[in-house]
Structure formats: C-alpha cells, structure tokens
Design an enzyme around this catalytic site. Sequence first.
Site, PDB file in Angstrom:
ATOM      1  N   TYR A 279     -23.803  55.488   6.492  1.00  0.00           N
ATOM      2  CA  TYR A 279     -22.900  56.197   5.176  1.00  0.00           C
ATOM      3  C   TYR A 279     -23.005  57.527   5.255  1.00  0.00           C
ATOM      4  O   TYR A 279     -24.115  58.196   5.555  1.00  0.00           O
ATOM      5  CB  TYR A 279     -23.644  55.706   3.779  1.00  0.00           C
TER       6      TYR A 279
ATOM      7  N   GLU B 139     -15.676  60.345   1.656  1.00  0.00           N
ATOM      8  CA  GLU B 139     -16.803  59.531   2.262  1.00  0.00           C
ATOM      9  C   GLU B 139     -16.320  58.551   3.316  1.00  0.00           C
ATOM     10  O   GLU B 139     -15.111  58.191   3.320  1.00  0.00           O
ATOM     11  CB  GLU B 139     -17.043  58.439   0.733  1.00  0.00           C
TER      12      GLU B 139
END
Length: 383
Positions: free
Chosen positions: A101, A189
Amino acid sequence: MDLFEYQGKQLFARYGIPVSDGAPVTTVPEAVEVADRIGYPVVVKAQVQVGGRGKAGGIKLAANSDEAKAHAEAILGMDIKGHVVKVVWIERASDIAEEYYASFTLDRGAKLHLGMLSAQGGVEIEQVAEENPDAIARIHVDPVDGLTEAQCREWVAAAKLNPAATEGAVEILLRLYRAYTEGDADLVEINPLILTPDGRVHALDAKVTLDDNATFRHPDYVDYDATQVRDAREEFAHQQGLQYVGLEGSVGVIANGAGLAMSTVDIVNQVGGSPANFLDIGGGANADVMAGALGVIVSDPNVRSIFINIFGGITKGEEVANGIVQALDRVQIDAPIVIRLDGTNADEGRKILEPRLSDRLQLQPTMLDAARKAVELAGGVPK
Ligand code: GDP
Ligand code: MN
C-alpha cells in the site's frame, strides 16, 4: 474531485509510474476488441468511485475472448454499492508476488504532506491501521523541501518491504510524490502496489482526488470534470457555480460562507433535524445567486423547509434581503422559508423583508431559533 481508476492510472503514467497496458471501454464489443489487442489474460475492472470492487464481483480475470465478453457483459451495468458501472477498464493481467500500500495525502494538523507505506496492501488501509498500526510506515514531507531520495529510502526501509522491491518502490514513490504535488492532488493512493514474481514493482490500482481549486492550472482537467459523478441536484448546482453538497435530510440549507454553511448544517442536526444539503452562496448574495440557490434547493424532492442563514460582513443586509425578495418572485417555492439575517445592515435588510413575511416566510432573531423553526416546519420535533 475524485478520479476513476483509469484516469488515475493515466495520470500516473504521465509521471512515469509503471501501470499495466489498458484502455477504458463502454460497450461489450469494444471490451473484446481491446482485450484481443492487449493479449490474454486480461483483467476486466468496473470503473466506479467506491472501494471493494473485487469483492462485489466488479473485477474479473479473462483468459480468452469468450471470457472477456462474458465478464464485460456481467460488469457493464452492474450496481456496486449504488454506483452503476458505465465504464470498464481492460488491462493486461499481472502476476502478483506481494501486495503493498502507498499513498500521499495532506496532514492538515501537521501542516505537512503525509506519506503512508505498508507491506500489508490489497486490503483496506483503515483495517491495517486498526489491527496492525505498526505495519504502516509514515513519513511527513515539508512541501517547501520536498521528498529527497535519501528520505524516501529510509521510509521504504522502515516499511520492511521485500528487499527485491526496494529500488522499484523508491523510484515509484518519488514519482508518486511528484504526481501528487505537481498534479495538485489532495490524495494519491496505490492499493495494491505490487511486486511481481520477476521482481518488478507496479501500480495495480489508482485512487486520486484532485484539488478543484487548482483546476485553473491544469486545462486538461476539464476532461475529468466532464466525467464526474453527480446526482441531479449536484449537477444543477455545479452548472450555476454553487458550492453544493447533497445530503439526505429534509431541511434545505443556504448560507453565506463555507464556515457558516457548515455551522448551519451542524445546528440543524443539533436541534434534532436533518439537513438536505450544504450550500455556500459565498459573498455576493444578489438576486441571481439567491434565485439559483433556491432553485437548486427546491429541485430536491426531500426538502420540507428552507433555512437561509446569512451573516452580513462585506455583504450588506439590504442586498441579501433584496436578493431574497427578487428570487422569491422568480422561483416557485412550496416549502416554508425561515431566515436568520444578522451582521452589517441587518436592520435595513429585515425592513425590506417585513412586508413579505407570513407563515411561509419567517424571520427568526437568532441562528438557533431559526434552526428550531426550520426543523419544526420540516415536520420534526426540535430539541
Ligand atoms: P478494489 O478492490 O476496488 O480496491 O480493486 P483493486 O484494483 O485494488 O483490485 C482488487 C484485487 O484484485 C487486488 O488486490 C488483486 O488481488 C486483484 N487483482 C487486480 N488486478 C489483478 C491482476 O492483474 N492480476 C491478479 N492476479 N489479481 C489482480
Ligand atoms: Mn484497490
């Protein structure tokens, strides 16, 4: 504004971040054509601005044309958490060794950019933050200094990714930071950022929120604006340049200034009502703006009463009052209106409103009184 995954990936690609070869399509034949061109296996991905598409059946692997066709048929038109799929993104499928992530966003409290990196990707980061907060490596970046390669290396080391991913991750994160700052984003993101079995690091998903106030610096962002998902009320408000956010309640709210508009939404809740919207008409509360605002409010079938909350600063009370009076003659309004008018020349403004007052158009002396009255008129029992 929020981008779709494919738009985010196209933005990332411009900054040299590796993404899979792919294309957005809106029909089944196009999907098959693109899949055939890219070569199998491909992934067929629903383009909706909501997470968890995979679990909802909106992401499918296809090994050949028949499967690509079947998946495109199933996913186009699918409803994912209230979002109907109009576009699918077809991309070359990746082999995944590990899922990470990575993101940058603004930490308003710290007045710095915040980077987050975790070896535990592919799942919701909120879940990682809750169950295993130490698994997220954070970095604060001063916008004046920017992110140096040395800082970035330290950050990647702290996240304890597979050593095979280090070089690729450092490179991508530096590029992601550039995309975030130069692109005027509020959020970038990548979840998951993947490591492939042959050692490449690669963005498999993209979530990007751009700062609407910076669009003047990016003429090409009008393309993103054109694909924004807005409900009918929001679309109507957007066309008139109003700062409007649709909510679920029954008290239509109009205020001047974003802070007062937020307080108005809060006070309606506080006295036991539910606001139908947030609407900031800004400084110039003239008849055009007021008529536009009232037009948007009454286009919402849930609205049972309207609360106009004005505090005159630079805007004078009589201008607002004239704006309201003229707007009332132009817009057909069935819901009762409660007005709170204070600040500069409030008395002059109230005098202008006086002859028009009735059960359907009331003035209240304070914001709290007005909120209670608006909630009562919406059928609620004010606290
Ligand atoms: P989200 O669920 O809406 O966040 O959609 P993502 O694009 O993040 O995809 C969800 C999951 O699908 C990923 O975490 C992967 O496990 C899987 N996935 C997506 N693309 C591929 C691919 O190209 N190959 C493989 N093997 N899995 C994929
Ligand atoms: Mn994802």
